[in-house]
Write a protein that holds these residues in place. Sequence first.
Motif, PDB file in Angstrom:
ATOM      1  N   VAL A  14      16.429   2.633   5.245  1.00 19.41           N
ATOM      2  CA  VAL A  14      17.471   2.413   4.680  1.00 19.41           C
ATOM      3  C   VAL A  14      17.349   2.192   3.153  1.00 19.41           C
ATOM      4  O   VAL A  14      18.048   2.864   2.384  1.00 19.41           O
ATOM      5  N   ALA A  15      16.234   1.761   2.608  1.00 16.46           N
ATOM      6  CA  ALA A  15      15.827   1.608   1.321  1.00 16.46           C
ATOM      7  C   ALA A  15      15.681   3.043   0.497  1.00 16.46           C
ATOM      8  O   ALA A  15      16.049   3.189  -0.567  1.00 16.46           O
ATOM      9  N   THR A  16      15.092   3.957   1.192  1.00 15.06           N
ATOM     10  CA  THR A  16      14.931   5.233   0.650  1.00 15.06           C
ATOM     11  C   THR A  16      15.873   6.437   0.896  1.00 15.06           C
ATOM     12  O   THR A  16      16.039   7.284   0.108  1.00 15.06           O
ATOM     13  N   ARG A  17      16.870   6.011   1.978  1.00 15.28           N
ATOM     14  CA  ARG A  17      17.685   7.237   2.498  1.00 15.28           C
ATOM     15  C   ARG A  17      17.272   8.555   2.550  1.00 15.28           C
ATOM     16  O   ARG A  17      17.836   9.492   2.611  1.00 15.28           O
ATOM     17  N   ARG A  18      16.111   8.264   3.060  1.00 19.52           N
ATOM     18  CA  ARG A  18      15.187   9.831   3.342  1.00 19.52           C
ATOM     19  C   ARG A  18      14.180   9.420   4.319  1.00 19.52           C
ATOM     20  O   ARG A  18      13.805   8.191   4.742  1.00 19.52           O
ATOM     21  N   THR A  19      13.563  10.453   5.059  1.00 18.02           N
ATOM     22  CA  THR A  19      12.461  10.330   5.854  1.00 18.02           C
ATOM     23  C   THR A  19      11.285   9.471   5.193  1.00 18.02           C
ATOM     24  O   THR A  19      11.137   9.863   3.946  1.00 18.02           O
ATOM     25  N   VAL A  20      10.618   8.447   5.593  1.00 21.55           N
ATOM     26  CA  VAL A  20       9.612   7.441   5.043  1.00 21.55           C
ATOM     27  C   VAL A  20       8.534   8.371   4.823  1.00 21.55           C
ATOM     28  O   VAL A  20       7.762   8.715   6.082  1.00 21.55           O
ATOM     29  N   THR A  21       7.881   8.774   3.823  1.00 20.31           N
ATOM     30  CA  THR A  21       6.421   9.349   3.610  1.00 20.31           C
ATOM     31  C   THR A  21       5.596   8.444   3.006  1.00 20.31           C
ATOM     32  O   THR A  21       5.916   7.778   2.028  1.00 20.31           O
ATOM     33  N   GLY A  22       4.188   8.930   3.081  1.00 18.56           N
ATOM     34  CA  GLY A  22       3.329   8.168   2.222  1.00 18.56           C
ATOM     35  C   GLY A  22       1.962   8.753   2.261  1.00 18.56           C
ATOM     36  O   GLY A  22       1.922   9.773   2.949  1.00 18.56           O
ATOM     37  N   MET A  23       0.980   8.264   1.353  1.00 19.79           N
ATOM     38  CA  MET A  23      -0.554   9.033   1.395  1.00 19.79           C
ATOM     39  C   MET A  23      -1.183   8.290   2.240  1.00 19.79           C
ATOM     40  O   MET A  23      -1.757   7.384   2.040  1.00 19.79           O
ATOM     41  N   LEU A  24      -1.457   9.005   3.436  1.00 17.31           N
ATOM     42  CA  LEU A  24      -2.471   8.682   4.560  1.00 17.31           C
ATOM     43  C   LEU A  24      -3.798   9.482   4.072  1.00 17.31           C
ATOM     44  O   LEU A  24      -3.801  10.556   4.088  1.00 17.31           O
ATOM     45  N   LEU A  62      -4.091   7.538  -5.045  1.00 13.88           N
ATOM     46  CA  LEU A  62      -3.275   8.045  -4.257  1.00 13.88           C
ATOM     47  C   LEU A  62      -3.330   9.552  -3.684  1.00 13.88           C
ATOM     48  O   LEU A  62      -3.276  10.161  -2.506  1.00 13.88           O
ATOM     49  N   ARG A  63      -4.037  10.372  -4.681  1.00  7.76           N
ATOM     50  CA  ARG A  63      -4.507  11.637  -4.356  1.00  7.76           C
ATOM     51  C   ARG A  63      -5.704  11.790  -3.458  1.00  7.76           C
ATOM     52  O   ARG A  63      -5.592  12.889  -2.822  1.00  7.76           O
ATOM     53  N   ASP A  64      -6.163  10.878  -2.880  1.00  2.00           N
ATOM     54  CA  ASP A  64      -7.162  11.061  -1.825  1.00  2.00           C
ATOM     55  C   ASP A  64      -6.547  11.153  -0.517  1.00  2.00           C
ATOM     56  O   ASP A  64      -7.379  11.212   0.463  1.00  2.00           O
ATOM     57  N   GLY A  65      -5.236  10.895  -0.524  1.00  2.00           N
ATOM     58  CA  GLY A  65      -4.424  11.119   0.763  1.00  2.00           C
ATOM     59  C   GLY A  65      -3.852  12.355   0.958  1.00  2.00           C
ATOM     60  O   GLY A  65      -3.705  13.003  -0.058  1.00  2.00           O
ATOM     61  N   GLY A  66      -3.152  12.410   2.086  1.00  2.00           N
ATOM     62  CA  GLY A  66      -2.230  13.397   2.179  1.00  2.00           C
ATOM     63  C   GLY A  66      -0.870  13.031   2.400  1.00  2.00           C
ATOM     64  O   GLY A  66      -0.679  12.123   3.334  1.00  2.00           O
ATOM     65  N   ARG A  67       0.038  13.771   1.683  1.00  2.00           N
ATOM     66  CA  ARG A  67       1.496  13.047   2.208  1.00  2.00           C
ATOM     67  C   ARG A  67       1.878  13.284   3.692  1.00  2.00           C
ATOM     68  O   ARG A  67       1.814  14.475   4.368  1.00  2.00           O
ATOM     69  N   THR A  68       2.219  12.194   4.156  1.00  2.00           N
ATOM     70  CA  THR A  68       2.381  12.173   5.713  1.00  2.00           C
ATOM     71  C   THR A  68       3.536  11.479   6.208  1.00  2.00           C
ATOM     72  O   THR A  68       3.677  10.407   5.702  1.00  2.00           O
ATOM     73  N   PRO A  69       4.416  11.900   6.995  1.00  2.00           N
ATOM     74  CA  PRO A  69       5.476  11.189   7.560  1.00  2.00           C
ATOM     75  C   PRO A  69       5.322   9.803   7.982  1.00  2.00           C
ATOM     76  O   PRO A  69       4.288  10.211   9.071  1.00  2.00           O
ATOM     77  N   ALA A  70       5.800   9.023   8.153  1.00  2.00           N
ATOM     78  CA  ALA A  70       5.598   7.789   9.061  1.00  2.00           C
ATOM     79  C   ALA A  70       5.770   8.215  10.387  1.00  2.00           C
ATOM     80  O   ALA A  70       5.042   7.724  11.114  1.00  2.00           O
ATOM     81  N   GLU A  71       6.759   8.880  10.996  1.00  2.00           N
ATOM     82  CA  GLU A  71       7.058   9.401  12.145  1.00  2.00           C
ATOM     83  C   GLU A  71       5.686  10.004  12.815  1.00  2.00           C
ATOM     84  O   GLU A  71       5.633  10.016  14.191  1.00  2.00           O
ATOM     85  N   GLU A  72       4.996  10.771  12.006  1.00  2.00           N
ATOM     86  CA  GLU A  72       3.784  11.607  12.350  1.00  2.00           C
ATOM     87  C   GLU A  72       2.668  10.500  13.093  1.00  2.00           C
ATOM     88  O   GLU A  72       2.068  10.696  13.997  1.00  2.00           O
ATOM     89  N   ILE A  73       2.603   9.614  12.145  1.00  2.00           N
ATOM     90  CA  ILE A  73       1.531   8.561  12.303  1.00  2.00           C
ATOM     91  C   ILE A  73       1.990   7.588  13.583  1.00  2.00           C
ATOM     92  O   ILE A  73       1.221   7.480  14.429  1.00  2.00           O
ATOM     93  N   VAL A  74       3.335   7.236  13.833  1.00  2.00           N
ATOM     94  CA  VAL A  74       3.449   6.622  14.866  1.00  2.00           C
ATOM     95  C   VAL A  74       3.349   7.572  16.100  1.00  2.00           C
ATOM     96  O   VAL A  74       3.177   6.915  17.462  1.00  2.00           O
TER      97      VAL A  74
END
Length: 261
Positions: A14-24, A62-74
């Motif tokens: 809701v906060a982002t209005r898009r698929t939530v991704t982060g640096m995993l 942050l650059r030590d990770g790869g941008r990953t959708p939360a959905e993929e981790i779940v």
Amino acid sequence: MAETAAPAVTPAGVATRRTVTGMLHSWDLSTGVDGPGTRFVAFLAGCPLRCLYCHNPDTRYLRDGGRTPAEEIVREAAKYTGFIHASGGGATVSGGEPLLQPLFTAELLHRFKHELGLHTALDTSGFLGGRATDALLADTDLVLLDIKSWDRALYRHLTGRELAPTLAFARRLADLGKEVWVRFVLVPHLTDAAENIEGVAAFTASLGNVTRVDVLPFHKLGAAKWRALGLDFTLADTPAPTADQTAAARAVFAAHGLQTV
């Protein structure tokens, strides 16, 4: 044709209005060290601290990770839920420092808890505790909180940061009645002074919500990573504490009525 079900709307979504991704940075399965039971552990990239004894210096940025959708981790965690439930385990968001990416962390905790039915844990230094919303903490069953020193000057020497935010976060967790495990790393000639251990123990006992204290003996298992990154591991000549030294530190916490391991 049957319609495809819409994805669940989560607080972060809701906060982002898009698929939530982060640096995993990575994920792993662990037993006994990242919360109770066998756990799926997501290690997020980025950390504001520069701990002298860090065993994962490859997660600093942050650059030590790869941008990953939360959905993929779940989806990955879902493969192990049967095994995790049978062991009384759960899922832990660690790092790095997960609160450097609070929306991503909130999304993972929410989905681990509500979609997979897993016990959830947040592994944090507490320095960025102000970024943890009440909603994020509501989706967190256990906080693994590192209190690295009671001596303020020593804390800054060890981490490059101030202790006060961690203590404030600890008090907030106590006010919320959130279960906490405290972690304290015993480093000879640095954190092992009697008054330092006593200070951490007395503060921890005053909170009333700490159900376990892990006194962790300093080790140099991450030294190779420091060398590979071209970093100077200044504790290379520091010995690991003896079994007697570790037992003595645990006894200080136990004397304050705390369960220690």
